[in-house]
Design an enzyme around this catalytic site. Structure first.
Site, PDB file in Angstrom:
ATOM      1  N   ARG A   1       0.862  -1.185   0.000  1.00 43.05           N
ATOM      2  CA  ARG A   1       0.000   0.000   0.000  1.00 43.05           C
ATOM      3  C   ARG A   1       0.898   1.234   0.000  1.00 43.05           C
ATOM      4  NH1 ARG A   1      -4.551   0.337   4.426  1.00 43.05           N
ATOM      5  NH2 ARG A   1      -2.913   1.068   5.834  1.00 43.05           N
TER       6      ARG A   1
ATOM      7  N   SER B   1     -12.500  -3.274   1.168  1.00 40.30           N
ATOM      8  CA  SER B   1     -12.644  -2.658   2.491  1.00 40.30           C
ATOM      9  C   SER B   1     -14.114  -2.377   2.761  1.00 40.30           C
ATOM     10  CB  SER B   1     -11.875  -1.335   2.554  1.00 40.30           C
ATOM     11  OG  SER B   1     -10.483  -1.551   2.469  1.00 40.30           O
TER      12      SER B   1
ATOM     13  N   LYS C   1      -3.771   5.668   7.923  1.00 33.22           N
ATOM     14  CA  LYS C   1      -4.274   6.287   6.699  1.00 33.22           C
ATOM     15  C   LYS C   1      -4.820   7.669   7.009  1.00 33.22           C
ATOM     16  CE  LYS C   1      -6.883   3.705   4.012  1.00 33.22           C
ATOM     17  NZ  LYS C   1      -8.012   2.830   3.625  1.00 33.22           N
TER      18      LYS C   1
END
Length: 214
Positions: free
Chosen positions: A38, A106, A135
Site C-alpha cells: 500500500r 474494504s 491512513k
C-alpha cells in the site's frame, strides 16, 4: 484463495531507516500469510518497482501478494490480487480485468459487507476497528460491534483491521474475528518477526477457545 490468519501491509513511514524488503521479509519469517503493498504517495514507477521486489520476495516464501488499488501494476507483476476501497474501481470492473485473481474489499458497515459478498469478493476488510493513524481521511472506528455483525452474517473470509495491537487484539478475537491485519504494530516494531509470532499465538489461543465454545 489460500487460508490465512495474519495479514501485513507495508507502511514505510513506520520504520524510517529500514528497508521495506527487509522489514517485510522479517514479517514473513514471523508467520505472516499475506503481504499487501500500500503506497498512496509514490509515483506509478516507484510503486511498480516496489511491487516487483515484493512479488519476488513473496514468491520465494510462498506467501500471497496483494497490491492496493493499482490493478495495472498487479497485473504487470502477476500479483495474486488486489485490495480495493469503497471509492475505487467497482468490484465488477475489477473482476472483469483480473479474472480469477483475488479481490479484497474494504468495508465499514454490514450493508457494504453484504454487497461485497454478493458481488463476488474473495475476502473483505472489516474496520477500522479502533482509531488509526495509518491512513489519512480514515472513517470513524467501526468498533468490535461491526466485527461481531460480520462474524454472524458473512460467509466469505474477513480480516479485522485498524488500530489493532497486541494489547487490544483479544477484544477483536472475542468478537469473532479469526484473521487479523496490522500495520504499525508489525512494521514499526523493533522485533517484527517476534510481534507476528505473538499475534499468531493469540489467534491460536482464540481458535482453541472458539472450538471449546462450540
Amino acid at each position: 484463495m489460500k487460508e490465512f490468519r495474519l495479514y501485513a501491509i507495508t507502511g514505510e513511514q513506520f520504520h524510517p531507516g529500514r528497508e521495506m524488503l527487509e522489514v517485510m521479509e522479517e514479517a514473513i519469517k514471523g508467520g505472516v500469510d499475506i503481504i499487501q503493498l500500500r503506497d498512496k504517495d509514490g509515483s506509478p514507477e516507484e510503486i511498480l518497482k516496489k511491487a516487483k521486489a515484493l512479488r519476488e520476495l513473496t514468491r520465494k516464501y510462498g506467501v500471497t501478494f496483494i497490491v492496493n488499488d493499482y490493478i495495472d501494476i498487479a497485473l504487470e507483476v502477476d500479483a495474486d490480487g488486489v485490495h480495493l476501497g469503497q471509492d475505487d474501481v467497482s468490484l465488477t470492473e475489477a473482476r472483469r480485468r483480473l479474472g480469477n485473481k483475488i479481490i479484497g474489499i474494504s468495508t465499514h458497515a454490514i450493508e457494504e459487507a453484504l454487497l461485497a459478498e454478493e458481488q463476488g469478493a474473495d475476502y473483505i476488510g472489516v474496520g477500522p476497528v479502533f482509531p488509526t493513524k495509518t491512513k489519512v481521511d480514515v472513517v470513524d472506528p467501526v468498533t468490535t460491534a461491526y466485527v461481531r455483525q460480520v462474524a454472524e452474517r458473512i460467509r466469505i473470509p474477513f480480516v479485522a483491521i485498524g488500530g489493532i495491537k497486541l494489547s487490544n487484539v483479544d477484544e477483536v478475537l472475542a468478537a469473532g474475528a479469526t484473521r487479523i491485519c496490522a500495520v504499525s504494530e508489525i512494521v514499526g516494531n523493533s522485533d517484527v518477526a517476534g510481534t507476528c509470532q505473538a499475534f499468531l499465538r493469540k489467534l491460536e489461543g482464540a481458535g482453541a477457545s472458539h472450538a471449546v465454545d462450540r
